[in-house]
Design an enzyme around this catalytic site. Sequence first.
Site, PDB file in Angstrom:
ATOM      1  CD  GLU A  20     -14.978  22.980  53.863  1.00 51.08           C
ATOM      2  OE1 GLU A  20     -14.747  22.032  52.839  1.00 51.08           O
ATOM      3  OE2 GLU A  20     -15.779  22.612  54.579  1.00 51.08           O
TER       4      GLU A  20
ATOM      5  CB  SER B 243     -40.210  42.064  57.378  1.00 53.52           C
ATOM      6  OG  SER B 243     -39.805  41.482  58.366  1.00 53.52           O
TER       7      SER B 243
ATOM      8  CG  HIS C 231     -37.185  45.050  64.828  1.00 56.32           C
ATOM      9  ND1 HIS C 231     -36.411  43.942  64.567  1.00 56.32           N
ATOM     10  CD2 HIS C 231     -38.188  44.578  65.431  1.00 56.32           C
ATOM     11  CE1 HIS C 231     -36.814  42.947  64.749  1.00 56.32           C
ATOM     12  NE2 HIS C 231     -38.025  43.157  65.372  1.00 56.32           N
TER      13      HIS C 231
ATOM     14  CE  LYS D 235     -44.296  30.886  56.199  1.00 57.47           C
ATOM     15  NZ  LYS D 235     -45.003  31.603  55.173  1.00 57.47           N
ATOM     16  CG  ASP D 236     -39.543  32.156  62.011  1.00 53.08           C
ATOM     17  OD1 ASP D 236     -39.327  31.971  60.823  1.00 53.08           O
ATOM     18  OD2 ASP D 236     -39.380  33.274  62.520  1.00 53.08           O
TER      19      ASP D 236
END
Lengths: 450, 280
Positions: free
Chosen positions: A291, A223, A219, A247-248
């Site tokens: 894994e 972004s 922040h 959108k998220d």
Amino acid sequence: MSFPWAKHYQPTTTFGRYLDAKLPLPRFIYDSVGAGYPAPKNLNYFYNFGFLAGAALMIQIITGIVLAMHYRADTSLAFDSVEHIMRDVNSGWLIRYMHAVGASFFFAVVYIHIFRGLYYGSYKAPREVLWMLGVVILLLMMAAAFMGYVLVWGQMSFWGATVITNLFSAVPYVGETLHTWLLGGFAADNATLNRFFSLHYLLPFVILGVIILHVWALHIPGSNNPTGVDVKGPQDTVPFHPYYTAKDFFGLSVYLMLFAGVVCFLPNALGEPDNYIPANPLATPAEIVPEWYLLPFYAILKSFTVDFLFIPAKLWGVLAMVSAIALLFFLPWLDTSPVRSNTYRPLNRIFFWVLVADCLVLGYCGGHPPVEPLVRIGQLAAAYYFAHFLLIVPFVARIEKPLPLPHSINEAVLGKESKTGAPIGLQPPGYNETPAGTLGSGGATPQPAE
Amino acid sequence: MVRLGAFGVGLLFVVTLLWAAVQPRDPVQPDPVEKYHLAPVAIDWSWRGPGNAGIFGTFDRAQLQRGFAVYKGICSACHAIHRVAFRDLADIGFTAPQIKALAKEYDIPSIDDKTGEPSTRKGLPSDKFPLIYPNEIAARAAQNGALPPDLSLITKAREGGANYVHSLITGYRDAPKDWQVPDGLYYNPYFRSLNVAMPPPLSGDGQIEYADGTKATKDQMARDVATFLTWTAEPKLEARRSTGVAAVLFLAALSVLAYLSYVRVWADIKHPKAGAVPAE
């Protein structure tokens, strides 16, 4: 962060004003993920993955807490208690499969998130600390996932724990002592299982803490975006809410749909059948593999097959495996190109995709027994991995001629290009159409390294 | 500085790896097992649903019961299913009285309530199927040194699952001429070492009398017991799939709605209209 044009929280009710004076939590939310946080308006779907990683962590924490209510960290009971969860606990099968598959999804999401950062140059100034915190999260995730896998106390759990903890014995002089200290004994046993459980419960909350720092660091400059060009003014941004919340939410729905599909139809597809055999210290499985999400690093470890320069092969492997992640901390200073996004870096873009392929090859080699030609392929792939970050990236930054950058995000969205043909950081001074006064606190465009 | 250090470290790793890559390799002996080892035969299982896709199928209760009959009549001589309780059989269509009667056939280790000595009591529906041997040593002593694994989880504990179990128990045959089978072992190309300690459990047709009149061929018995063992390993399989269908349908619908609202929210940004006020 606040660009000058960010909206400010206005409590509208008496209670809202009261709360804002005593504990400005609504203000905090409004400013961080609400309408008070302007974000570049050109973020594509790859920018959903940060939020998805947070969602994946929450799924792990919630399902994990429920599992811990039924799990018993005791070598004679652990495997049985897992089967008890699968058979007798109400919806226990669902909780456990969500947790096991959730770990894989968490890594998948985080790897996409990391490669997105690599492609768009999100690690570069002014976001170096943000990037480094991300690397810390990756390391913590690996530790948490490894210890969680051990808790099942199946064959792969036990032998995986044995092989991985054994690596510490490669440390010169203090290796054996360190190994015994970590295990709480000479071999993986009750003491090991108990401390792994304790740490496995702790680490997700440490990860949560680092995520808070990660988002905080995000922040400050705001972004990055697919053009890699700095935000210049209000025309380049939209408020986080409702644009990116919507959108998220869409991204989350699709993610959960895929997740539900794998949990309910293919829950064991990513697991090893051997881990449904209770741990047996007397019977080594034919192949010990971690894994899938650790396979590329495992391949690097296995690739060092000869002693060289008086350093034993095993120590080389351990050093290389640690370096493979540690080098990411230095990436912001290795890549000196002033251009962030690979969209405008024709040469680096090629190497980016080679790196993606290289990691897949490493993963494949890590998951298969060491027979030729796989060992050699693995060795070459591992060599490329190091060459990529430590030799190629710094070199490409020097010689590459970037494509013309758009002037601004808004211009890129409208599909225009810079008229001078020079990258934005190399534009002649005063070329910027945007008046300097509207530049946000988002930091200046990175300057080419001297 | 950083780049110089990186250059040194990078060069060091790359040279070491290339050095390792150019080392001559020991010639590898061809693995004799690999020559004869077979992958399990893939079968279209009814419980894997249309297309063998594993999305819709449910277990055929009659087949599960036949599979249990095979297990009880043959495999239970050597293999336990200690993770399964008698009452779990209600899931495969046994009635409460049947389960009670079945549990009674088994002796469960317990403590004599008068003398405190170890003893046994009749099984109850809440008991698990008892172990066949009290411990591994006893099992190996009775089985020529081999250990018959508990079968509760076997279809999840082996690559190939039910296909593997079916192939293994029907796959016995004469060993090829150049293959040595030690005494007391049996040749089976589906087993990892080709020499398995389990004597062929299925001897021929009609070894089991099926209550539902199905003809008990070797293949039929193998399919039925593999199905039963799939259920013992994953008793919640049907609940899982129906949950999955409901969850995926719900989330697909949610995704469509979420997409529509996303498009709606962004409409004014992607297709700006003069004078329009942005959404908030």
